[in-house]
Every structure is written in C-alpha cells, then in structure tokens.
Design an enzyme around this catalytic site. Structure first.
Site, PDB file in Angstrom:
ATOM      1  N   GLU A  64       0.878  -1.213   0.100  1.00  0.00           N
ATOM      2  CA  GLU A  64      -0.017  -0.195   0.054  1.00  0.00           C
ATOM      3  C   GLU A  64       0.696   1.398  -0.176  1.00  0.00           C
ATOM      4  O   GLU A  64       2.178   1.241   0.233  1.00  0.00           O
ATOM      5  CB  GLU A  64      -0.865   0.017   1.221  1.00  0.00           C
ATOM      6  CG  GLU A  64      -1.806  -1.361   1.244  1.00  0.00           C
ATOM      7  CD  GLU A  64      -2.876  -1.191   2.340  1.00  0.00           C
ATOM      8  OE1 GLU A  64      -2.862  -0.583   3.396  1.00  0.00           O
ATOM      9  OE2 GLU A  64      -3.846  -1.974   2.150  1.00  0.00           O
ATOM     10  N   GLU A 119      -1.571 -10.413  -5.706  1.00  0.00           N
ATOM     11  CA  GLU A 119      -1.580 -11.088  -7.181  1.00  0.00           C
ATOM     12  C   GLU A 119      -0.765 -10.647  -8.079  1.00  0.00           C
ATOM     13  O   GLU A 119       0.121 -11.148  -8.838  1.00  0.00           O
ATOM     14  CB  GLU A 119      -2.977 -11.539  -7.619  1.00  0.00           C
ATOM     15  CG  GLU A 119      -3.784 -12.113  -6.749  1.00  0.00           C
ATOM     16  CD  GLU A 119      -4.819 -11.119  -5.617  1.00  0.00           C
ATOM     17  OE1 GLU A 119      -4.170 -10.104  -5.069  1.00  0.00           O
ATOM     18  OE2 GLU A 119      -6.019 -11.512  -5.347  1.00  0.00           O
TER      19      GLU A 119
END
Ligand code: THU
Length: 129
Positions: free
Chosen positions: A43, A54
């Site tokens: 993040e 992913e």
C-alpha cells in the site's frame, strides 16, 4: 504442489505492507516449469497506488523472465477465502493463468478456473513479443 504454492503465499502474506487497510494479502504463482514466485499487497499513503498481492506476484514472475504462468494462490486472513479483484483477473489472463486457489489462514480453500472468474476476458492481439 498446491501445498507448496499455499506455503509461499502465506509467507508473502506475512510480508504484506498494509498499514492503511490493515488487510494483508499474500499470493504465489506457479509457472509452466513449476517455478514459484510470490508477492504481497503493497500500500501507499496515496491509497490509489496500492498494488495487490496477485499483481505483485505476477509482475515478479514476469520480471524474472517467466511469462507462461499456470496457477495462482491467494491467501488472506478473512472469514472465507477472498477472490481476486477484477484488475488482477485481467492481469492473470494476460499471462495464461488457468487455475486460482483461494485460501484463508484458517485453512479453508476454494478452487476456481480463471474462466469462471473472468469469462470473456478482454483479448487483443496487440502485444509485442
Ligand atoms: N487486495 C489484494 O492484495 N488482492 C485482492 O485481490 C483484493 C485486495 C489488497 C489491496 C489492499 O491493499 C487491501 O487488499 C484492501 O483492499
């Protein structure tokens, strides 16, 4: 093999950088030669810059020279296994991922094909080799 992939995803889960959502995700992708590449969500204080686990795993594989991918496992600490977001599904389609394994830390596991998760994926023959 599935256990090895899940182990790699769980290891990446612990490396997730998710101070804003506090929702850690780990992923691991296996290529045609059975080599495994892992990744976690990363993040940013500018929230929209976040990279999902992913895509981190897939981009790690591609950056290492592996483009023919087969299976991806995704792990989160959630009541039920989480399904990949739409953006990640399209990236999975790009590199030939066929099978998606979703799991949580309790050990619940769900299997789906990418075809089930992303029917009619956008496909254009515009890529450069
Ligand atoms: N996230 C993933 O890493 N994978 C997904 O499939 C869905 C969401 C991350 C993005 C963000 O860091 C956090 O989970 C909460 O949305």
């Amino acid at each position: 093999m599935e256990e090895e992939l899940l182990r790699a995803a769980i290891k990446a889960f612990h490396n997730a950088y998710a101070p804003y959502s506090r929702f850690k995700v780990g992923a691991a992708v296996q290529d045609k030669e059975s080599v495994i590449y892992a990744g976690s969500n990363v993040e940013n204080v500018s929230y929209g810059l976040t990279n999902c686990a992913e895509r981190t795993a897939i981009f790690t594989a591609v950056s290492a020279g592996s483009r023919q991918l087969e299976t991806i496992a995704v792990v989160a600490d959630a009541p039920v296994p989480v399904a990949p977001c739409g953006a990640c599904r399209q990236v999975m389609a790009e590199f030939g991922i066929k099978r998606v394994i979703m799991a949580n830390l309790k050990g619940d596991v769900r299997h789906a094909s990418l075809q089930e998760l992303l029917p009619e994926a956008f496909q254009a023959d515009l890529r450069q080799e």
